[in-house]
Design an enzyme around this catalytic site. Structure first.
Site, PDB file in Angstrom:
ATOM      1  CB  SER A 100      14.320 -21.142 -34.873  1.00  0.00           C
ATOM      2  OG  SER A 100      13.640 -19.766 -35.321  1.00  0.00           O
ATOM      3  CG  HIS A 114      12.416 -14.425 -33.266  1.00  0.00           C
ATOM      4  ND1 HIS A 114      13.755 -13.816 -32.775  1.00  0.00           N
ATOM      5  CD2 HIS A 114      13.151 -15.464 -34.061  1.00  0.00           C
ATOM      6  CE1 HIS A 114      14.609 -14.299 -33.102  1.00  0.00           C
ATOM      7  NE2 HIS A 114      14.565 -15.495 -33.942  1.00  0.00           N
ATOM      8  CG  ASN A 116      17.761 -18.752 -32.500  1.00  0.00           C
ATOM      9  OD1 ASN A 116      18.789 -18.416 -32.173  1.00  0.00           O
ATOM     10  ND2 ASN A 116      17.410 -19.629 -33.179  1.00  0.00           N
ATOM     11  CB  THR A 117      18.481 -20.693 -27.182  1.00  0.00           C
ATOM     12  OG1 THR A 117      19.414 -20.920 -26.710  1.00  0.00           O
ATOM     13  CG2 THR A 117      17.283 -21.842 -27.310  1.00  0.00           C
ATOM     14  NE  ARG A 118      22.819 -18.218 -33.267  1.00  0.00           N
ATOM     15  CZ  ARG A 118      22.082 -16.851 -32.627  1.00  0.00           C
ATOM     16  NH1 ARG A 118      20.625 -17.218 -32.385  1.00  0.00           N
ATOM     17  NH2 ARG A 118      22.483 -15.954 -32.954  1.00  0.00           N
ATOM     18  CG  HIS A 147      11.761  -4.601 -22.572  1.00  0.00           C
ATOM     19  ND1 HIS A 147      12.861  -4.622 -23.053  1.00  0.00           N
ATOM     20  CD2 HIS A 147      10.901  -4.364 -23.674  1.00  0.00           C
ATOM     21  CE1 HIS A 147      12.725  -4.390 -24.602  1.00  0.00           C
ATOM     22  NE2 HIS A 147      11.662  -4.280 -24.704  1.00  0.00           N
ATOM     23  CG  HIS A 177      15.348  -1.276 -46.124  1.00  0.00           C
ATOM     24  ND1 HIS A 177      15.495  -2.215 -45.051  1.00  0.00           N
ATOM     25  CD2 HIS A 177      13.693  -1.464 -46.155  1.00  0.00           C
ATOM     26  CE1 HIS A 177      14.431  -3.094 -44.751  1.00  0.00           C
ATOM     27  NE2 HIS A 177      13.453  -2.688 -45.710  1.00  0.00           N
TER      28      HIS A 177
END
Length: 276
Positions: A100, A114, A116-118, A147, A177
């Protein structure tokens, strides 16, 4: 399930260590080029129940706070959380490894990023992750560049990936919210298993390898732009919304806390300063 899952786990784990080291080096290079000779500080942690990880944190003149965390954890989900995880209905045993990366920049004009790779294994197995950009000041040219580069990476594997994963990112990184997006999007995917290990693994490697070079170009374009305290105030308020998302909706935060991960590592993504 992929063939020879133990070999898959080893390959994924080894690759994530390589990715961690590569990203840290590239980010230290940015700091050295434009700021000071600051370095990442590493801190290992162990998980009661199986596994652990290592945090890498740097506070510099360009990166106000950047974290590159790696972990490999295993054990058993609690009964309640197991009901939410594919493949954990009958057996709650799991194995998970990933990296992360979250960067909060000193300049209000350089966006937060940010990545993340998992790789997660239960009675099923899959890859998840993605990358997204969160600017305090919207820049359409910067957004388009980000992009376009992600589309190039996705197209190397499958031309259907970018539009599909872009839509997933827009849907995921959204604050209900406030009825607004966290940032300008990117790509997000979960439960990715085409049945072809080499294809899926290569895609995850491509995403991890591409992010630092893409972000370096974004930093280069903005790092010398003058800013005021009023600009910083806008950035800090935007960061407050980033915090809201990560504490209320982020799957990685919830996974880490629900599996008794290291709290400091789980909350690494939070910025050093924010306002509401």
């Amino acid at each position: 399930m992929y063939n020879n899952i133990e070999l898959c786990k080893k390959e994924a784990r080894d690759w994530y260590f390589h990715l961690r080291d590569s990203v840290c080096q590239q980010f230290e290079n940015i700091e050295e080029r434009f700021g000071t000779n600051k370095k990442f500080q590493r801190k290992a942690w162990s998980r009661l129940g199986g596994g652990g990880g290592e945090m890498s944190i740097m506070h510099g003149d360009i990166f106000e706070k950047v974290g590159v965390n790696i972990s490999t954890v295993f054990g058993s989900f609690n009964e309640k959380f197991a009901k939410e995880i594919p493949g954990a209905e009958d057996s709650r045993i799991f194995w998970a490894c990933g990296v992360s990366i979250v960067a909060h920049m000193k300049s209000p004009f350089v966006p937060a990023i940010h990545t993340n790779t998992r790789f997660i294994v239960t009675e099923k197995c899959w890859f998840g992750g993605g990358t997204d950009l969160t600017p305090a000041f919207r820049d359409e040219q910067e957004k388009d560049f980000f992009h376009q580069e992600l589309k190039k990476v996705c197209d190397q594997t499958d031309v259907t990936y970018y539009p599909k994963f872009k839509e997933e990112c827009d849907r995921y990184f959204f604050l209900p919210h406030r009825n607004e997006a966290r940032g300008v999007g990117g790509i997000f995917y979960d439960y990715l298993n085409t049945g072809a290990w080499e294809k899926d693994f290569a895609f995850n490697k491509n995403i991890g390898q591409a992010m630092p070079s893409i972000f370096t170009k974004i930093v280069e374009n903005k790092v010398d732009k003058p800013w005021t305290e009023e600009d910083k105030e806008i950035q800090l308020i935007k960061r407050g919304k980033y915090v809201e998302f990560n504490l209320l909706y982020d799957r990685g935060t919830r996974f880490g806390l629900m599996t008794n991960g290291n709290t400091e590592a789980v909350l690494m993504s939070l910025p050093p300063y924010a306002k509401w």
